[in-house]
Design an enzyme around this catalytic site. Structure first.
Site, short mmCIF file in Angstrom:
data_model
loop_
_atom_site.label_atom_id
_atom_site.label_comp_id
_atom_site.label_asym_id
_atom_site.label_seq_id
_atom_site.Cartn_x
_atom_site.Cartn_y
_atom_site.Cartn_z
N CYS A 136 0.82 -1.20 0.00
CA CYS A 136 0.00 0.00 0.00
C CYS A 136 0.87 1.27 0.00
CB CYS A 136 -0.97 -0.05 1.18
SG CYS A 136 -2.44 0.99 0.97
N HIS A 137 0.90 2.02 1.11
CA HIS A 137 1.73 3.22 1.21
C HIS A 137 3.14 2.90 1.69
CE1 HIS A 137 -2.23 5.13 0.99
NE2 HIS A 137 -1.62 6.26 0.71
#
Length: 171
Positions: free
Chosen positions: A103-104
């Site tokens: 994800c991030h």
């Protein structure tokens, strides 16, 4: 599997992006160590789950670990502002040790300057940043580039965990 996995994490981590891989690694016999600024500190995920930090970033050395996990949420963006965490990630790139980021999570890679020429993915808003940093960015559930495993969202966790375990314990 007697591997030791470092997890760089702080408040507002995406809960399941920490719990799901941690559970998969522990089930396979790995030791998972949560690292932040202060050992014993309680952090809170985006969905409200609390986690206790095992080790302070100042008390560990990257060479003590076999692999690195960077879960997403707002945690990686906060950590990348602290050079100690960037240096820790940098070590894994420099020594071709397994790095798992979802994800991030790959946001912290940008600070290392090591994304140039690497093939990876991340959450949709992070992908352009990785591309600008020279990465070869894909929109796929899981992207494996050598010892680097990246995924986009919690929906990709089954593929992410499987690919990560394959790196840790090749058949």
């Amino acid at each position: 599997m007697s591997k030791k996995i470092a997890v760089l994490v702080t408040d507002l981590v995406e809960d399941v992006e920490l719990t799901s891989p941690k559970e998969a690694f522990e089930k396979a016999g790995a030791e998972v160590v949560l690292i932040e600024e202060e050992a014993g500190k309680k952090i809170t995920g985006k969905k409200g789950e609390t986690f206790t930090i095992d080790q302070s970033i100042d008390a560990v050395k990257p060479e003590e670990f076999d692999a690195l996990l960077i879960p997403g949420g707002f945690s990686p963006d906060q950590l990348r502002g602290d050079q100690r965490f960037v240096d820790f990630v940098d070590y894994f790139f420099d020594h071709d040790k397994p790095i798992f980021a979802i994800c991030h999570g790959p946001q912290i890679f940008i600070q290392t300057g090591k994304t140039n020429g690497r093939t990876l993915t991340a959450y949709k808003t992070v992908r352009p940043d990785l591309q600008y940093a020279g990465g070869n960015v894909k929109d796929e559930a899981v992207v494996v580039d050598g010892n680097l495993v990246t995924s986009r969202t919690p929906d990709d966790l089954p593929a992410f965990n499987e690919a990560s375990l394959n790196i840790l314990q090749p058949s």
